[in-house]
Design a protein around this motif. Sequence first.
Motif, PDB file in Angstrom:
ATOM      1  N   ARG A   1      17.626  23.090  -4.814  1.00 13.57           N
ATOM      2  CA  ARG A   1      16.261  23.136  -5.368  1.00 13.57           C
ATOM      3  C   ARG A   1      15.246  22.579  -4.373  1.00 13.57           C
ATOM      4  NH1 ARG A   1      18.938  21.500 -10.093  1.00 13.57           N
ATOM      5  NH2 ARG A   1      18.357  19.301  -9.700  1.00 13.57           N
ATOM      6  N   GLN A   2      15.627  21.531  -3.674  1.00 13.38           N
ATOM      7  CA  GLN A   2      14.704  20.975  -2.676  1.00 13.38           C
ATOM      8  C   GLN A   2      14.413  21.974  -1.564  1.00 13.38           C
ATOM      9  OE1 GLN A   2      16.580  17.382  -1.351  1.00 13.38           O
ATOM     10  NE2 GLN A   2      16.065  16.211  -3.229  1.00 13.38           N
ATOM     11  N   HIS A   3      15.486  22.688  -1.105  1.00 10.97           N
ATOM     12  CA  HIS A   3      15.286  23.703  -0.065  1.00 10.97           C
ATOM     13  C   HIS A   3      14.407  24.837  -0.569  1.00 10.97           C
ATOM     14  CE1 HIS A   3      17.776  22.231   3.243  1.00 10.97           C
ATOM     15  NE2 HIS A   3      18.731  21.896   2.362  1.00 10.97           N
TER      16      HIS A   3
ATOM     17  N   LEU B   1      10.955  26.214   0.960  1.00  9.99           N
ATOM     18  CA  LEU B   1      10.746  27.616   1.357  1.00  9.99           C
ATOM     19  C   LEU B   1       9.519  28.195   0.656  1.00  9.99           C
ATOM     20  CD1 LEU B   1      14.416  28.954   1.453  1.00  9.99           C
ATOM     21  CD2 LEU B   1      12.874  28.676   3.396  1.00  9.99           C
ATOM     22  N   GLU B   2       9.378  27.896  -0.650  1.00  7.75           N
ATOM     23  CA  GLU B   2       8.220  28.405  -1.393  1.00  7.75           C
ATOM     24  C   GLU B   2       6.920  27.848  -0.812  1.00  7.75           C
ATOM     25  OE1 GLU B   2       8.918  27.429  -5.440  1.00  7.75           O
ATOM     26  OE2 GLU B   2      10.418  29.006  -5.759  1.00  7.75           O
ATOM     27  N   GLN B   3       6.946  26.573  -0.435  1.00 11.14           N
ATOM     28  CA  GLN B   3       5.741  25.988   0.162  1.00 11.14           C
ATOM     29  C   GLN B   3       5.406  26.649   1.493  1.00 11.14           C
ATOM     30  OE1 GLN B   3       6.504  21.825   0.485  1.00 11.14           O
ATOM     31  NE2 GLN B   3       6.364  21.441  -1.755  1.00 11.14           N
ATOM     32  N   ILE B   4       6.465  26.944   2.302  1.00  5.94           N
ATOM     33  CA  ILE B   4       6.239  27.554   3.612  1.00  5.94           C
ATOM     34  C   ILE B   4       5.761  28.992   3.485  1.00  5.94           C
ATOM     35  CG2 ILE B   4       7.395  28.280   5.751  1.00  5.94           C
ATOM     36  CD1 ILE B   4       9.236  25.817   5.407  1.00  5.94           C
ATOM     37  N   SER B   5       6.450  29.811   2.594  1.00  5.74           N
ATOM     38  CA  SER B   5       6.140  31.253   2.513  1.00  5.74           C
ATOM     39  C   SER B   5       4.989  31.556   1.572  1.00  5.74           C
ATOM     40  CB  SER B   5       7.372  32.015   2.046  1.00  5.74           C
ATOM     41  OG  SER B   5       7.730  31.609   0.734  1.00  5.74           O
ATOM     42  N   GLY B   6       4.692  30.696   0.659  1.00  2.00           N
ATOM     43  CA  GLY B   6       3.646  30.968  -0.326  1.00  2.00           C
ATOM     44  C   GLY B   6       4.113  31.903  -1.443  1.00  2.00           C
ATOM     45  N   LEU B   7       5.440  32.192  -1.551  1.00  2.00           N
ATOM     46  CA  LEU B   7       6.015  33.048  -2.602  1.00  2.00           C
ATOM     47  C   LEU B   7       7.058  32.262  -3.385  1.00  2.00           C
ATOM     48  CD1 LEU B   7       6.641  36.380  -0.628  1.00  2.00           C
ATOM     49  CD2 LEU B   7       4.820  35.959  -2.298  1.00  2.00           C
TER      50      LEU B   7
END
Length: 517
Positions: free
Chosen positions: A135-137, A141-147
Motif C-alpha cells: 500500500r505504501q508503494h 506511485l499514485e503520487q508520482i503518476s497522478g493516477l
Amino acid sequence: MDIIIGVAAGFIVGGALAYLVWDKALKAKKNRIIGEGKAEAEVIKKDKILQAKEKFLQLKSEHEKYINERTSQLAKEENKYKQRETTLNQRRDELNRKTKEFETTRREVEAIRENLNTQLQRVEHKSEELDKVHRQHLEKLEQISGLSADDAKEQLVESLQEEAKTEAVAYINEIMEEAKQTANKEAKKIVVKSIQRVATETAIENAVTIFHIESDEIKGRIIGREGRNIRALEAATGVEIVVDDTPEAIVLSAFDPVRREIARLALHQLVTDGRIHPARIEEVVQKVKKQVDEEVIETGKRTAIDLGIHGLHPELIRLVGKMKYRSSYGQNLLQHSREVANLCATMASELGLNPKKAKRAGLLHDIGKVPDDEPELPHAVLGMKLAEKYKEKPDICNAIGAHHDEVEMQSLFAPIVQVCDAISGARPGARREVVESYIKRLKDLEDLALSYPGVLKTYAIQAGRELRVIVGSEKLTDQDTEQLSYDISKRIQDEMTYPGQIKITVIRETRAVSYAK
C-alpha cells in the motif's frame, strides 16, 4: 382148596416181586432222567455264561471305541480352543502395539499441528507487513503518476486488448489468404486420390435374365399342358417368362431383381429335378424364397466382414444384404454402398478423422432404399430413423440423414458421405436415369393395385404393358373382379403417366384342398 391158596399165594408173591422190579426200574429211569437234565442244564448254563461273556466283551469294545472317539474329539476341541486362544493373544498384542503406535503418532501430529499454527501466525504477520509495504508503494506511485491504481490498470488492459486485436486480425487474414490459395488444390487432391484408390467397374442392372436350358424339349415341359405350368410359375414368382424361338434359352423379365433371382433358381431346381407341375412349382418357389432370404443375410455378413465393420445389428446386416438385389438409377445398390464406404474411409483418413466411422456411415447411407415397408419418407430420413432404431451412434445417424440435405449436418462425417455418394454416382457410366424412372413407374403401378381391398399380389409384366392382379376368392366374387379391373384402369389413367396402354388382368382362383390319411 390148598391149590387155590397156593395159587393165590403165588400170585401175591409174584405181584410183590413184580412191584419190586418195576419200582427199581422206575427209580433207575428217574435217576437217569435227572442226570440227563442236570447235564443238559450244565451245558445250557455254560452256553449262557459264554454268551454273556461275549456280549460283555462286545459292549466293552463298543464302550472303549466310544470313549476313544470322545477323547479324540475332546482333544481336537482342546487344540482348536488353544489355537483360538493363541490367535486372540496375538491379536491382543497387535492391538496393544498399534495402540501404542497410535498414541505416539497422535503426539507427533499434535506437535506438527502446533508447529504449523506457529508458522501460520508468522506467515499472517509477514503478509500483513507485506500488504502494508504494498500500500505504501501504491501511494507513492499514485503520487508520482497522478493516477489511481484502478485507472492505471484500465489503461494497461485497454492497450493490451487493442494490440491483441490488431495481431489477431492480421493473423486471421493471413490464414484466410493461405486457405483460399490451397483449399481448392487440397480438396481436388483428396477427391482424386480417393477415386483412384477405390473406383471399381460399374455394371448396369438389366430388367431381364437369360435362363439357359440343354434342349428345346424342356421348353415344352416348362410350358405344360395348355400352359398351366408357366402360368403357375408366373403367378408364384411375379416374373414374365418369355418362351420364344431363341434356341436353348428362356427369358425371365421383371423389374425386381429379387423376383428374377427366385424365378431363375426355381426353374433351375425344377429342370434338374424333372418334376414340373403346378403343385411342385409352388413348393419349389417357397423353398427358393427361404434360400434367397438366407443368402441376403449371408451377403450382409460377408460385406460387413470385407469392409471390417463390426457390431452391426442383425437387422441392419439383413438390409445391407438386400442391397444386392436393388439398383439405384441402374447402379447396383450394394456395389454403390461399398464404393461409398471405401471413399469415405479414404477421405476421412486424409482429413485426420476416424476412418472406421466414416466407412460405417458410407455403407449404411442408402439403407432407406431397402425397407420392408414403404413409408412416405425420403430414403435418407428413413435410413436415419432405421439407424437410430438399431442403436447406431448419433454422428453416423446424422451422416445418413443429411447426405441429401433433408436434415441439418451436425458432424464432419455428413459432408464426407454426401460428397462420396455424389462421386460414386456421378462417374461416367455409373447410373442410368431411364432405368430408374422405369422401375419406379412399375413399382408405383403395383402399389396402386395393391392398395385395393381383397388384392393379395400384384405383378407388373410385359415391361409395364400388363398388370396382373391376384385376388382372394373368399373376399371377392366374379362380378367384383370385373369392377376391380375397371376401377384400377380408371385410376391408372387419372394418376399415372405411361407410354402406350396397360392391360389389367384380375385373376381369381378357387382351390379345394383335402388330405388322404
